[in-house]
Enzyme design. Structure first.
Site, short mmCIF file in Angstrom:
data_model
loop_
_atom_site.label_atom_id
_atom_site.label_comp_id
_atom_site.label_asym_id
_atom_site.label_seq_id
_atom_site.Cartn_x
_atom_site.Cartn_y
_atom_site.Cartn_z
CE LYS A 205 -3.63 0.06 2.67
NZ LYS A 205 -4.50 0.16 3.86
CD GLU A 211 9.58 -7.49 5.79
OE1 GLU A 211 9.39 -7.95 6.92
OE2 GLU A 211 9.06 -6.41 5.40
N GLY A 265 -4.74 -4.82 5.72
CA GLY A 265 -4.03 -5.78 4.89
C GLY A 265 -4.59 -7.18 4.94
NE ARG A 266 -5.78 -8.03 11.19
CZ ARG A 266 -5.26 -6.83 11.49
NH1 ARG A 266 -4.24 -6.37 10.78
NH2 ARG A 266 -5.74 -6.12 12.48
CD GLU A 351 -1.14 -8.36 11.19
OE1 GLU A 351 0.03 -8.78 11.01
OE2 GLU A 351 -1.81 -7.83 10.29
CG HIS A 382 -0.61 -39.89 9.54
ND1 HIS A 382 -0.48 -41.21 9.90
CD2 HIS A 382 -1.75 -39.81 8.79
CE1 HIS A 382 -1.47 -41.91 9.37
NE2 HIS A 382 -2.26 -41.09 8.70
CE LYS A 510 5.91 -3.89 8.93
NZ LYS A 510 4.80 -3.20 8.23
#
Length: 549
Positions: A205, A211, A265-266, A351, A382, A510
């Site tokens: 955004k 990153e 964002g999420r 979050e 498993h 950050k």
């Protein structure tokens, strides 16, 4: 007065939880042959069965009264009205508008946001269709074959999850997602792609996410090496609001698709962040994803609390987290296509709900978000299911089953469904001493062997789960499922009195990384750190001397 009512409702719920046998589920089934019918609900294409929990009529009534005392209906109205429910950042949370249709009314404060939503969506559709029809070509006048989406967090997890769930061999383009700033991740993806046929989407955004921009720079260099600078610009697009930064990066302004600050964002897979889905799945599939989410939005907005799937799923979580003190939850989709759903829900829920203060800033008086983890069935059986069956602390489970597969291997799908149903039943019913003894006698075990192994082969049972059953997995049903979880997060925020739409905890790391980065380049700590961090920075300089800039 409202606060007094809220605390009284919490106290009534906790009193029920403190009763002897409050966590027992099997007696509820024994006493009520119709329990499944009474403790399951359907909305759209999703059947929610919460009968395999220790929620009785009295508990459900107390949970609904808590929702009323916490004014969930008022919160829901404010959410859809575009009020600043994200109070710490002074913003609305209007991801629902992103899947709305022309004629739907959504405002952020006094601003009608639907013209902008529909305009961005129209630009996305035009771009996707132009690529699919060959009107937008590569720098070498060929058709694009692959899309590389570079983002992190919500700019990666949601699209990657949906893309994995819905992509088929007949889809227009192949999708690839790069999030980790680790250079190994870029090298692994780049080795599989032809830069002359790949479109790179940079999803940030602000266009400042460390990153993402680092990976985007690697991808730009990769494109330039194959196509030159002018050619590389024809192979990039951005999902961002920072037009100055995207232009400086070499991305053409007509290739930039924005979204507003009322989209977290999420919660952003429905926005321009979903462009990778429109490109790789086809516009019609993306439109169906939006339409499915809209169905769940309308249900959440209109259904009474006692019939409302997001509210009921929320109340189950409150009972488990606050009433019974279960600190974690497993998500087990019995469909390989939903392999990335647990990772998406980890971000969406942890979050959003990992908060320790209420909106006033006072300490939260009760537990908030649980740890969420998961894996597709039958793989989970498993790996970690042993702990769920016989561990010391019960772990509630969300089982997600899909009735009809999209493959022709009917026997495999019957086995998959049988395992999902069996795991839920095994968690519920367990296996007592008598059943183990009878089983071992039938197998011819000696009495001494039975006595020795009996404690190890007993399953306590009364382990709670909910099951969500979908008729099939397609864009429309997946949209409903994801929106269901989004609304659950919002209602949990209202019940706990926290803000589920901010994420200040993400920012601290950050900030510290921006301090440590130049110190790694210099080979020594230059700012005050704890002794461990300073020592590790120094040790890195000796182990990787070429890392110094």
């Amino acid at each position: 007065m409202a606060e007094d009512q809220s605390e009284a409702a919490w106290a009534a719920l906790m009193a029920l939880a403190a009763r002897p046998g409050a966590a027992e589920i099997r007696p509820l089934f024994a006493a009520d042959p119709d329990r499944f019918a009474r403790f399951s609900r359907q909305a759209g294409d999703i059947l929610l069965d919460f009968s395999k929990t220790a929620i009785s009529d009295a508990v459900l009534d107390a949970l609904l009264k808590l929702a009323e005392a916490r004014d969930v209906t008022g919160f829901r109205a404010r959410l859809f009205a575009g009020a600043a429910v994200n109070e710490t950042e002074g913003r609305a949370a209007l991801h629902m508008a992103l899947r709305a249709e022309a004629g739907d009314a959504f405002r952020a404060g006094h601003e009608d946001i639907m013209p902008e939503v529909l305009a961005v969506r129209a630009r996305m559709e035009a771009f996707a269709r132009a690529l699919h029809e060959g009107r937008i070509l590569t720098a070498n006048s060929e058709r694009f074959t692959d899309v590389l989406n570079i983002g992190i967090g919500g700019s990666d997890l949601g699209p990657a999850m949906v893309g994995r769930a819905l992509w088929t061999e007949g889809a227009p383009l192949r999708a690839h997602y790069l999030a980790n700033v680790d250079g190994h991740a870029f090298d692994e993806i780049a080795a599989r792609l032809d830069p002359t046929r790949t479109l790179v989407l940079v999803a940030s955004k602000t266009f400042t996410t460390q990153e993402t921009i680092a990976n985007a720079a690697l991808a730009r260099d990769w494109l330039r090496a194959a196509l030159g600078e002018a050619g590389a610009s024809q192979h990039m697009a951005a999902l961002s609001t920072n037009l100055a930064a995207t232009a400086a990066f070499g991305i053409l302004p007509e290739r930039v698709f924005g979204f507003r600050d009322w989209v977290g964002g999420r919660f952003s897979v429905w926005s321009a962040i979903g462009l990778s889905l429109a490109l790789t799945l086809g516009w019609d599939a993306f439109a169906r994803l939006l339409a499915g989410a809209r169905v769940m939005d309308q249900h959440f907005q209109a259904a009474p609390l006692a019939e409302n799937l997001p509210v009921l799923l929320t109340l189950v979580e409150v009972w488990h987290v606050n009433g019974l003190a279960y600190p974690s939850r497993a998500v087990l989709p019995y469909d390989e296509r939903l392999a990335r759903l647990p990772a998406h829900l980890q971000q969406l829920e942890m979050e959003s709900l990992g908060k320790r203060v209420v909106l006033s800033g006072a300490p939260l008086a009760r537990a908030s978000g649980p740890v969420v983890f998961g894996e597709p069935g039958t793989n989970a059986q498993h790996s970690f299911m042993q702990l769920l069956h016989q561990g010391t602390t019960p772990v509630p489970v969300d089982f997600i089953l899909v009735a009809r597969p999209d493959h022709t291997h009917a026997d495999s799908h019957r086995k998959l469904l049988a395992n999902g149903l069996a795991q839920a039943e095994a968690l519920l019913m367990g296996k007592d001493d008598a059943a183990v003894i009878a089983e071992m006698h039938k197998a011819g075990a000696a009495e001494a062997e039975i006595t020795r192994l009996l404690p190890h082969r007993v399953f306590p049972g009364d382990r709670p789960s909910v099951t969500m059953l979908l008729p099939q997995l397609d864009a429309f049903t997946l949209g409903q499922l994801v929106a269901l979880y989004e609304h659950k997060v919002a209602v949990l925020g209202a019940l706990w009195g926290i803000n589920p739409f901010d994420q200040w905890g993400v920012e601290l790391g950050k900030q510290l990384a921006s301090v440590i980065l130049p110190e790694i380049s210099a080979g020594a700590a230059q700012e005050p750190h704890d002794g461990s961090t300073a020592g590790l920075i120094g040790k890195l300089a000796t182990l990787w001397p070429e890392g110094r800039a």
